[in-house]
Design a protein around this motif. Structure first.
Motif, PDB file in Angstrom:
ATOM      1  N   ALA A  82      -3.911 -54.030  35.219  1.00 24.70           N
ATOM      2  CA  ALA A  82      -3.519 -52.624  35.041  1.00 24.70           C
ATOM      3  C   ALA A  82      -3.467 -51.918  36.398  1.00 24.70           C
ATOM      4  O   ALA A  82      -2.729 -50.947  36.579  1.00 24.70           O
ATOM      5  N   TRP A  84      -1.909 -52.680  38.791  1.00 20.79           N
ATOM      6  CA  TRP A  84      -0.562 -52.732  39.368  1.00 20.79           C
ATOM      7  C   TRP A  84       0.517 -52.135  38.457  1.00 20.79           C
ATOM      8  O   TRP A  84       1.695 -52.130  38.846  1.00 20.79           O
ATOM      9  N   ILE A  85       0.161 -51.641  37.284  1.00 20.10           N
ATOM     10  CA  ILE A  85       1.194 -51.103  36.376  1.00 20.10           C
ATOM     11  C   ILE A  85       1.970 -49.978  37.048  1.00 20.10           C
ATOM     12  O   ILE A  85       3.198 -49.936  37.001  1.00 20.10           O
ATOM     13  N   THR A  86       1.254 -49.061  37.692  1.00 22.12           N
ATOM     14  CA  THR A  86       1.928 -47.886  38.265  1.00 22.12           C
ATOM     15  C   THR A  86       2.671 -48.215  39.560  1.00 22.12           C
ATOM     16  O   THR A  86       3.350 -47.364  40.113  1.00 22.12           O
ATOM     17  N   ARG A  87       2.523 -49.438  40.066  1.00 19.54           N
ATOM     18  CA  ARG A  87       3.203 -49.805  41.319  1.00 19.54           C
ATOM     19  C   ARG A  87       4.168 -50.974  41.152  1.00 19.54           C
ATOM     20  O   ARG A  87       4.693 -51.485  42.145  1.00 19.54           O
ATOM     21  N   ALA A  88       4.368 -51.421  39.930  1.00 19.10           N
ATOM     22  CA  ALA A  88       5.269 -52.562  39.698  1.00 19.10           C
ATOM     23  C   ALA A  88       6.621 -52.281  40.345  1.00 19.10           C
ATOM     24  O   ALA A  88       7.139 -51.175  40.249  1.00 19.10           O
ATOM     25  N   PRO A  89       7.197 -53.275  41.032  1.00 23.44           N
ATOM     26  CA  PRO A  89       8.356 -53.011  41.887  1.00 23.44           C
ATOM     27  C   PRO A  89       9.714 -52.943  41.177  1.00 23.44           C
ATOM     28  O   PRO A  89      10.706 -52.607  41.821  1.00 23.44           O
ATOM     29  N   SER A  90       9.787 -53.280  39.901  1.00 21.39           N
ATOM     30  CA  SER A  90      11.047 -53.088  39.167  1.00 21.39           C
ATOM     31  C   SER A  90      10.685 -52.690  37.744  1.00 21.39           C
ATOM     32  O   SER A  90       9.576 -52.962  37.271  1.00 21.39           O
ATOM     33  N   LEU A  91      11.623 -52.059  37.060  1.00 22.84           N
ATOM     34  CA  LEU A  91      11.326 -51.602  35.699  1.00 22.84           C
ATOM     35  C   LEU A  91      11.134 -52.784  34.755  1.00 22.84           C
ATOM     36  O   LEU A  91      10.320 -52.724  33.833  1.00 22.84           O
ATOM     37  N   ARG A  93       9.812 -55.741  35.557  1.00 25.50           N
ATOM     38  CA  ARG A  93       8.455 -56.255  35.782  1.00 25.50           C
ATOM     39  C   ARG A  93       7.398 -55.302  35.235  1.00 25.50           C
ATOM     40  O   ARG A  93       6.345 -55.714  34.761  1.00 25.50           O
ATOM     41  N   LYS A  94       7.678 -54.018  35.331  1.00 26.95           N
ATOM     42  CA  LYS A  94       6.725 -53.031  34.819  1.00 26.95           C
ATOM     43  C   LYS A  94       6.579 -53.186  33.299  1.00 26.95           C
ATOM     44  O   LYS A  94       5.469 -53.170  32.764  1.00 26.95           O
ATOM     45  N   ALA A  95       7.715 -53.371  32.615  1.00 26.06           N
ATOM     46  CA  ALA A  95       7.676 -53.542  31.157  1.00 26.06           C
ATOM     47  C   ALA A  95       6.913 -54.808  30.790  1.00 26.06           C
ATOM     48  O   ALA A  95       6.084 -54.809  29.865  1.00 26.06           O
ATOM     49  N   MET A  98       3.141 -54.165  31.393  1.00 33.63           N
ATOM     50  CA  MET A  98       2.576 -53.285  30.353  1.00 33.63           C
ATOM     51  C   MET A  98       2.381 -54.048  29.046  1.00 33.63           C
ATOM     52  O   MET A  98       1.348 -53.912  28.387  1.00 33.63           O
ATOM     53  N   VAL A 101      -0.692 -56.379  29.350  1.00 34.34           N
ATOM     54  CA  VAL A 101      -1.990 -55.701  29.274  1.00 34.34           C
ATOM     55  C   VAL A 101      -2.249 -55.234  27.834  1.00 34.34           C
ATOM     56  O   VAL A 101      -3.372 -55.299  27.337  1.00 34.34           O
ATOM     57  N   TRP A 147       1.057 -57.267  44.882  1.00 32.03           N
ATOM     58  CA  TRP A 147       1.832 -57.492  43.663  1.00 32.03           C
ATOM     59  C   TRP A 147       1.831 -58.971  43.280  1.00 32.03           C
ATOM     60  O   TRP A 147       1.802 -59.313  42.090  1.00 32.03           O
TER      61      TRP A 147
END
Lengths: 352, 238
Positions: A82, A84-91, A93-95, A98, A101, A147
């Motif tokens: 978690a 790194w959720i707010t810093r994930a480098p692409s949408l 990867r962020k999805a 998330m 987690v 990351w």
């Protein structure tokens, strides 16, 4: 189909156990011996032990300890990722992160539920975690510094967890085994995603490749420690194997993991930070270097890099959430018909 | 497709804020629920931003003044009641808006039809928690009321015109959603034994400001965190 057969067998053995208990009511030693014989026979036959079946107290205690530790690991394990959720480098990867987690919170929920079938409660287990009386996996006491650590955790940490957990799908305790079937499916998905994340970095820019290599360098040895102490120093192994809670020794599983990872590292274009890894023709397995068991013991004792931080955050989330849980309970008490009311209603119906 | 940009930014920014809850929620079920909502919103953002251009370029390489989201969704999480108040205000608005977009035809109708099912769940989650916190304990009541009050002044912006929305052919004017929004929120707030705030909703500064790229101070810091890694490796793919 196999599961149905196993359940039916378990039902019939539990019936036998109850019958044994009733007829030998005046002679508890004889009754216990009879129950134990039924239990041992069920384990020997690879039947599943179910919550209502008789089981030795030590078997129950071992399972509660192991399942609680497993559940706690899912919950504490949310923190390093978690981070790194707010810093994930692409949408994309962020999805993915998330969702991962979120799955971990779900795994924690399955495992606490499975543990509750043994007569404990989630609240009680969480209290023990917060008080430092139950453990979680040592691996989550390491920090996620870049990351690429998210990828290394997916590939190595989830990979080690799967190697450990797939045999648990055949564990003698039914609720645990069934939880593991669901969890392993999701974990192997996460593991592939982690591998794919590292592959993208390894094949990316020079800086990305270096980031990936650095992460693997930092996570490799802690991942090998996830299999626990060597066989000659493992306190619970022998009994757990006899009860078929555990199916393979720590060292066997660790060896299996190394043999899986070596070709995967090559395919990734990354090296493992162990100069002693080489194929041993005679054994048909890889030799590898010595693990730093002093570091392992220090982390277990609470002296790892993030022990304090992890447990403090968990306690804080729990304490700061207390008023929310109290509110939900107070609301439920106000808006759920109380038991006396329900009894009264029934009484009115009966007299009417 | 500047309307898609505005609605995409709403979803992107709120998803990010909800993502900050991971590992901090008051109960495990809320870890699952909050990240579930965050994921739905992120999915909506990706579809909407992709209508405008490259989703990652838009998310990671625009500066604060180029974002078109409502100031409401960028507000920091605060305590759980604050987060729930923000969810209540926004999800009721988003539900009304997407229902109308889905029904109105036009370029956004298909994605609104899919998203409206997710948003109905978000709205139910926010309403259920508003009831529990409002009608729970004295402390939760007080906190929920404080959350509603603190965010009230950002609610007027939702009913300002969205640039380009006409051009999508949906025939939806956000201003027309205001009565329905007020009556729904009022109903929930009253059922929760709370009081609808009475302060201004359309102060001179907040009215329509986010949609014009004028944001509140915490937003720049949020973007700094969100964009840092992507910007540190120009041209890299992930």
């Amino acid at each position: 189909m196999a599961a149905v057969t196993a359940d039916q067998k378990t039902q019939s053995t539990s019936g036998t156990a109850e019958a044994a208990g009733r007829t030998a009511g005046t002679a508890p030693d004889v009754a216990d011996a009879a129950r134990l014989a039924v239990f041992d026979a069920a384990v020997a036959a690879d039947d599943r032990i179910e919550p209502r079946d008789w089981m030795p107290e030590a078997y129950r205690a071992t399972l509660v300890r192991q399942m609680a530790q497993h559940a706690h690991s899912e919950i504490i394990g949310m923190q390093p990722e978690a981070n790194w959720i707010t810093r994930a480098p692409s949408l994309r990867r962020k999805a993915i992160l998330m969702a991962k987690v979120q799955d971990e919170a779900g795994h924690g929920l399955y495992l606490y539920s499975a543990a509750e079938t043994l007569g404990t409660s989630r609240e009680e287990l969480l209290d023990k975690l917060h008080a430092g009386r139950q453990r979680y996996s040592s691996i989550f006491n390491y920090p996620t510094l870049t990351w690429a650590d998210v990828g290394a955790i997916g590939w190595l940490v989830d990979g080690a967890a799967i190697t450990n957990q797939v045999p648990l799908c055949r564990c003698s305790y039914g609720p645990y085994a069934r939880a593991m079937v669901r969890i392993c499916k999701e974990e192997s998905f996460h593991q592939r995603q982690g591998y794919e994340l590292l592959l993208a970095l390894s094949r990316g820019t020079e800086a990305q490749h270096a980031m990936a290599q650095d992460a693997v360098d930092r996570w490799w040895w802690p991942s090998l420690m996830m299999f626990g102490p060597p066989d000659d120093a493992s306190a619970h192994s022998e009994q757990s194997m006899a009860w078929k809670i555990k199916r393979h020794s720590n060292d066997e599983l660790r060896q299996r993991f190394v043999d899986i990872c070596v070709p995967q590292a090559e395919a990734l274009g990354l090296t493992l930070p162990d100069p002693d890894i080489r194929w041993n023709e005679e054994r048909g397995q890889h030799d590898f270097g010595a693990i730093d068991w002093t570091e392992f013991q220090e982390v277990l004792k609470g002296n790892g890099p993030c022990n304090e931080q992890r447990i403090t955050q968990r306690r804080r989330a729990h304490e700061e959430g207390a008023w929310v849980r109290d509110a939900a309970a107070a609301y439920a008490a106000k808006h759920t018909p109380s038991v006396p009311d329900a009894q009264q209603a029934q009484h009115v119906e009966e007299t009417a | 497709m500047s309307a898609a940009l505005a609605l995409g930014d709403d979803a992107l920014v709120l998803s990010h804020r909800l993502g900050e809850w991971a590992g901090h929620a008051p109960v495990l079920e809320e870890e699952v629920a909050l990240s579930n909502i965050a994921l739905d919103l992120l999915g909506q953002a990706r579809v909407l931003l992709s209508l405008v251009g490259d989703e990652d370029e838009l998310a990671y390489l625009r500066e604060e003044r180029a974002f078109r989201n409502l100031q409401l969704v960028e507000q920091p999480n605060g305590d759980f009641a604050h987060t729930i108040a923000r969810q209540l205000y926004f999800s009721v608005y988003q539900h009304l808006l997407y229902e109308r977009l889905a029904a109105g035809g036009g370029e956004l109708a298909d994605l609104a039809a899919k998203a409206v099912k997710e948003v109905a769940y978000h709205r139910d989650h926010a309403e259920q928690w508003t009831l529990r916190l409002g009608d729970g304990t004295a402390e939760s009541h007080e906190r929920m009321q404080a959350g509603l009050e603190a965010l009230w002044r950002f609610t007027g912006e939702m009913f300002q015109p969205v640039e380009g929305l006409d051009a999508t052919g949906s025939g939806v004017d956000p201003q027309e959603l205001e009565d329905a929004w007020l009556s729904t929120v009022t109903g929930t707030v009253e059922r929760a034994t709370l009081t609808l705030p009475t302060g201004p909703r359309t102060g001179a500064w907040t009215a329509g400001a986010g949609r014009q790229g004028v944001h509140t101070e915490s937003f720049g810091r949020m973007l700094a965190e969100m964009q840092h890694l992507h910007r540190s490796h120009p041209g890299a793919s992930w």
